[in-house]
Design a protein around this motif. Structure first.
Motif, mmCIF file in Angstrom:
data_model
loop_
_atom_site.group_PDB
_atom_site.id
_atom_site.type_symbol
_atom_site.label_atom_id
_atom_site.label_comp_id
_atom_site.label_asym_id
_atom_site.label_seq_id
_atom_site.Cartn_x
_atom_site.Cartn_y
_atom_site.Cartn_z
ATOM 1 N N VAL A 133 43.818 23.698 47.091
ATOM 2 C CA VAL A 133 44.086 22.349 47.596
ATOM 3 C C VAL A 133 42.795 21.691 48.088
ATOM 4 C CG1 VAL A 133 45.276 21.056 49.411
ATOM 5 C CG2 VAL A 133 46.498 22.816 48.136
ATOM 6 N N LEU A 134 41.923 22.459 48.742
ATOM 7 C CA LEU A 134 40.632 21.910 49.166
ATOM 8 C C LEU A 134 39.814 21.462 47.963
ATOM 9 C CD1 LEU A 134 39.423 24.296 52.015
ATOM 10 C CD2 LEU A 134 40.411 22.013 52.248
ATOM 11 N N ARG A 135 39.784 22.285 46.938
ATOM 12 C CA ARG A 135 39.045 21.951 45.718
ATOM 13 C C ARG A 135 39.638 20.700 45.064
ATOM 14 N NH1 ARG A 135 35.513 24.445 41.497
ATOM 15 N NH2 ARG A 135 36.138 23.437 39.576
ATOM 16 N N LEU A 136 40.960 20.597 45.037
ATOM 17 C CA LEU A 136 41.621 19.441 44.434
ATOM 18 C C LEU A 136 41.242 18.161 45.169
ATOM 19 C CD1 LEU A 136 43.743 18.915 42.147
ATOM 20 C CD2 LEU A 136 45.474 18.897 43.955
ATOM 21 N N GLY A 137 41.225 18.220 46.509
ATOM 22 C CA GLY A 137 40.829 17.048 47.278
ATOM 23 C C GLY A 137 39.400 16.632 46.997
ATOM 24 N N GLY A 138 38.505 17.637 46.866
ATOM 25 C CA GLY A 138 37.113 17.325 46.558
ATOM 26 C C GLY A 138 36.917 16.732 45.176
ATOM 27 N N ARG A 139 37.793 17.073 44.232
ATOM 28 C CA ARG A 139 37.690 16.549 42.872
ATOM 29 C C ARG A 139 38.264 15.143 42.730
ATOM 30 N NH1 ARG A 139 33.754 18.946 40.213
ATOM 31 N NH2 ARG A 139 34.082 21.159 39.812
ATOM 32 N N TRP A 140 39.204 14.763 43.593
ATOM 33 C CA TRP A 140 39.899 13.485 43.425
ATOM 34 C C TRP A 140 39.489 12.417 44.437
ATOM 35 C CZ3 TRP A 140 42.858 11.628 39.573
ATOM 36 C CH2 TRP A 140 43.327 12.528 38.617
ATOM 37 N N PHE A 141 38.912 12.805 45.589
ATOM 38 C CA PHE A 141 38.590 11.834 46.637
ATOM 39 C C PHE A 141 37.082 11.783 46.875
ATOM 40 C CE2 PHE A 141 42.997 12.955 47.587
ATOM 41 C CZ PHE A 141 43.562 11.705 47.793
ATOM 42 N N PRO A 142 36.557 10.626 47.301
ATOM 43 C CA PRO A 142 35.134 10.534 47.654
ATOM 44 C C PRO A 142 34.774 11.509 48.763
ATOM 45 C CG PRO A 142 36.148 8.343 47.539
ATOM 46 C CD PRO A 142 37.254 9.328 47.452
ATOM 47 N N ALA A 143 33.511 11.908 48.798
ATOM 48 C CA ALA A 143 33.067 12.918 49.763
ATOM 49 C C ALA A 143 33.299 12.469 51.204
ATOM 50 C CB ALA A 143 31.588 13.213 49.547
ATOM 51 N N THR A 232 27.192 27.425 54.542
ATOM 52 C CA THR A 232 28.330 28.293 54.240
ATOM 53 C C THR A 232 28.545 29.290 55.366
ATOM 54 O OG1 THR A 232 27.851 28.110 51.870
ATOM 55 C CG2 THR A 232 29.300 29.895 52.563
ATOM 56 N N ARG A 233 27.461 29.911 55.815
ATOM 57 C CA ARG A 233 27.572 30.900 56.891
ATOM 58 C C ARG A 233 27.994 30.243 58.205
ATOM 59 N NH1 ARG A 233 22.583 32.231 54.724
ATOM 60 N NH2 ARG A 233 21.465 31.993 56.700
ATOM 61 N N LEU A 234 27.473 29.045 58.461
ATOM 62 C CA LEU A 234 27.887 28.327 59.670
ATOM 63 C C LEU A 234 29.373 27.986 59.594
ATOM 64 C CD1 LEU A 234 27.237 26.959 62.352
ATOM 65 C CD2 LEU A 234 26.538 24.923 61.058
ATOM 66 N N ASN A 358 27.015 23.064 49.273
ATOM 67 C CA ASN A 358 27.164 23.672 47.958
ATOM 68 C C ASN A 358 27.500 22.638 46.897
ATOM 69 O OD1 ASN A 358 27.319 26.877 48.365
ATOM 70 N ND2 ASN A 358 28.284 25.889 50.127
ATOM 71 N N PRO A 359 26.996 22.830 45.679
ATOM 72 C CA PRO A 359 27.324 21.908 44.582
ATOM 73 C C PRO A 359 28.781 22.100 44.147
ATOM 74 C CG PRO A 359 26.050 23.767 43.757
ATOM 75 C CD PRO A 359 26.064 23.886 45.253
ATOM 76 N N PRO A 360 29.324 21.158 43.358
ATOM 77 C CA PRO A 360 30.738 21.235 42.970
ATOM 78 C C PRO A 360 31.149 22.548 42.320
ATOM 79 C CG PRO A 360 29.839 19.091 42.404
ATOM 80 C CD PRO A 360 28.693 19.918 42.877
ATOM 81 N N GLU A 361 30.253 23.139 41.517
ATOM 82 C CA GLU A 361 30.630 24.356 40.803
ATOM 83 C C GLU A 361 30.732 25.576 41.713
ATOM 84 O OE1 GLU A 361 26.150 23.746 40.205
ATOM 85 O OE2 GLU A 361 27.973 22.524 40.206
ATOM 86 N N ARG A 362 30.335 25.442 42.993
ATOM 87 C CA ARG A 362 30.460 26.561 43.937
ATOM 88 C C ARG A 362 31.409 26.246 45.089
ATOM 89 N NH1 ARG A 362 24.625 27.201 44.217
ATOM 90 N NH2 ARG A 362 24.748 26.599 46.407
ATOM 91 N N GLN A 363 32.121 25.135 45.028
ATOM 92 C CA GLN A 363 32.956 24.744 46.156
ATOM 93 C C GLN A 363 34.047 25.771 46.447
ATOM 94 O OE1 GLN A 363 32.780 22.037 48.337
ATOM 95 N NE2 GLN A 363 30.755 21.798 47.437
ATOM 96 N N GLY A 364 34.676 26.295 45.401
ATOM 97 C CA GLY A 364 35.742 27.266 45.617
ATOM 98 C C GLY A 364 35.225 28.534 46.265
ATOM 99 N N THR A 365 34.110 29.050 45.771
ATOM 100 C CA THR A 365 33.532 30.272 46.330
ATOM 101 C C THR A 365 33.124 30.080 47.782
ATOM 102 O OG1 THR A 365 32.697 30.832 44.125
ATOM 103 C CG2 THR A 365 31.775 32.043 45.988
ATOM 104 N N ALA A 366 32.450 28.965 48.062
ATOM 105 C CA ALA A 366 32.012 28.692 49.436
ATOM 106 C C ALA A 366 33.206 28.528 50.379
ATOM 107 C CB ALA A 366 31.141 27.434 49.463
ATOM 108 N N SER A 367 34.248 27.852 49.916
ATOM 109 C CA SER A 367 35.446 27.683 50.748
ATOM 110 C C SER A 367 36.126 29.020 50.993
ATOM 111 C CB SER A 367 36.420 26.709 50.077
ATOM 112 O OG SER A 367 35.873 25.413 49.988
ATOM 113 N N GLY A 368 36.127 29.893 49.982
ATOM 114 C CA GLY A 368 36.715 31.211 50.156
ATOM 115 C C GLY A 368 35.981 32.027 51.203
ATOM 116 N N ILE A 369 34.648 31.979 51.174
ATOM 117 C CA ILE A 369 33.857 32.690 52.183
ATOM 118 C C ILE A 369 34.167 32.141 53.573
ATOM 119 C CG2 ILE A 369 31.512 33.071 53.030
ATOM 120 C CD1 ILE A 369 30.604 33.095 50.087
ATOM 121 N N THR A 370 34.207 30.823 53.698
ATOM 122 C CA THR A 370 34.506 30.196 54.992
ATOM 123 C C THR A 370 35.881 30.586 55.497
ATOM 124 O OG1 THR A 370 33.091 28.300 54.459
ATOM 125 C CG2 THR A 370 34.759 27.979 56.177
#
Length: 441
Positions: A133-143, A232-234, A358-370
């Motif tokens: 859902v986080l990734r979907l929001g980032g793909r459809w809405f402005p930053a 990401t770590r923060l 993180n760039p768009p292609e790493r958003q899912g991975t970074a969100s998972g770590i967080t």
């Protein structure tokens, strides 16, 4: 000439347009998360029924919650990688199938072992939803809408918690175990159809750049690149430090604390737990608006929530010594529950540090770590409180002191990383602006 000159005020280069279609797509995705939270929290209203149905004690009952969190936390990085590789729709379809199967299995489980396996399956499917859902929001809405969209997702999740508390509890006691859990699984089938037929990963013209996937090498690169970013770590440590006090309170130890240590009736204790959920929903809207408009408010909000939570817990646990009374007054317990409601929205701020790092292609991975942060802290505290209660003869003052230890660890890491994360975020923003400048031939 800058290609961003025609973008809306506050937009970043390459931002999706948002609009009604974005709301519709995000609405489908967040409906899956809504149902997942209903299923996740359904055991909270069925604890006593589960003890009777499976003939187990308190420790075996708590295993349901700990196993579910363990599966959820352990799945976060794999889920992030899956989202980055397969896209949102495929991952949400898989998650919906798994958590619906888990809810159905729980409805018809004849023994404790099969029920435990069903909750693990449910936890696995549930783990696939929020990052998607986080990734979907980032793909459809402005930053610039990211913080508000993330907080709204959390608010919808708490609405699912409220539905479980108010509706599923009545259904359970009205029609029985199998009918209540089996019937609720129909909601999973409904959202599965919606996702399969209508959901799109991104708007036309905003397709992500193709990323080469090379097995284990790709996985290592994604995780390493995401982890190298201080943001990401923060984000992980903000999530770790802010989420767990409310999670532990709502998931397992709040009701025993209020009933056994504070002498409240089960009905009154249940109302206070509901107050935590309602406070979460209100504070989530406020925090989302503040962070969306004032990006620099992220860290003060997170640290302020940690400080307020620690202060209220200290006063509540130390009330007997401070006021020579056996129990905390009702006004203090009410205040504690309202403040605990801010923990969930504060934890969402962690994603607002990881997202721009993180760039768009790493958003899912970074969100998972967080997202691992808060759930690791919750599991640790759930276990620590249980061990300390057994060791001290149910002394809740000592047991809940574990909260302060984890908060101290988290705050120290936040303070250590905050400057590096801020500097790196400024560098990335400048670089993204520079990339939009085109030099005439």
């Amino acid at each position: 000439m800058s290609s961003a000159s025609s973008a809306p005020c506050g937009a970043l280069p390459g931002d999706p347009p948002g609009g009604r279609r974005a709301i519709a797509m995000w609405g489908i995705g967040v409906s899956v998360y809504f149902v997942a939270v209903i299923f996740r929290t359904s055991l909270g209203v069925a604890g006593l029924d589960a003890v009777e149905r499976f003939d187990v004690g308190a420790s075996a009952l708590s295993t349901f919650s700990i196993l579910q969190l363990l599966v959820y936390a352990g799945m976060q990085i794999p889920v992030g990688l899956l989202v980055d590789r397969l896209g949102t729709k495929k991952v949400l379809v898989l998650g919906t199938v798994l958590f619906t199967a888990g809810q159905l299995g729980f409805a018809f489980s004849p023994s404790y072992g099969t029920a435990l396996a069903s909750r693990a399956l449910l936890g696995c499917g549930d783990a696939l939803t929020f990052i998607s859902v986080l990734r979907l929001g980032g793909r459809w809405f402005p930053a610039r809408r990211g913080p508000l969209v993330a907080q709204l997702a959390g608010l919808v999740g708490m609405a699912g918690n409220l539905v479980s508390t108010l509706l599923l509890a009545r259904l359970l006691h009205g029609v029985g175990w199998t009918a209540a859990f089996g019937g609720s699984a129909l909601a999973g089938a409904v959202v599965l159809v919606l996702v399969f037929l209508f959901l799109k990963d991104h708007p036309e013209g905003h397709e992500p750049a193709p990323v080469p996937h090379q097995g284990a090498a790709y996985v290592r690169r994604q995780i390493a690149a995401s982890w190298r970013e201080p943001g990401t770590r923060l984000g992980l440590w903000v999530h770790f430090t802010t989420q767990f006090p409310a999670m532990v309170f709502l998931l397992l130890w709040g009701l025993p604390f209020l009933v056994e240590a504070q002498g409240l009736s089960r009905a009154t204790a249940g109302e206070l737990l509901t107050l935590v959920v309602l406070s979460n929903m209100v504070v989530g809207l406020v925090y989302g608006q503040i962070v969306a408009r004032h990006h620099e408010a992220r860290l003060p909000l997170a640290l302020g929530t940690v400080a307020a939570t620690a202060l209220l817990w200290a006063v509540t646990l130390g009330w007997s010594a401070l006021a020579s009374a056996d129990r905390a007054p009702m006004w203090l317990l009410l205040t504690l529950c309202v403040v605990l409601g801010a923990c969930g929205p504060a934890s969402m701020i962690g994603f607002d540090f990881a997202r721009p790092a993180n760039p768009p292609e790493r958003q899912g991975t970074a969100s998972g770590i967080t997202n691992m942060g808060g759930f690791v802290a919750s599991m640790t505290t759930l276990f620590a409180v249980g061990v300390l209660l057994d060791a001290t003869g149910d002394d809740y003052t000592v047991a809940f002191s574990a909260v302060f230890v984890l908060q101290a660890v988290g705050v120290s890491q936040i303070l250590r990383l905050r400057r590096r994360a801020a500097r790196r975020e400024r560098e990335r923003l400048v670089a993204s602006r520079v990339e939009t400048v085109h030099v005439p031939a």
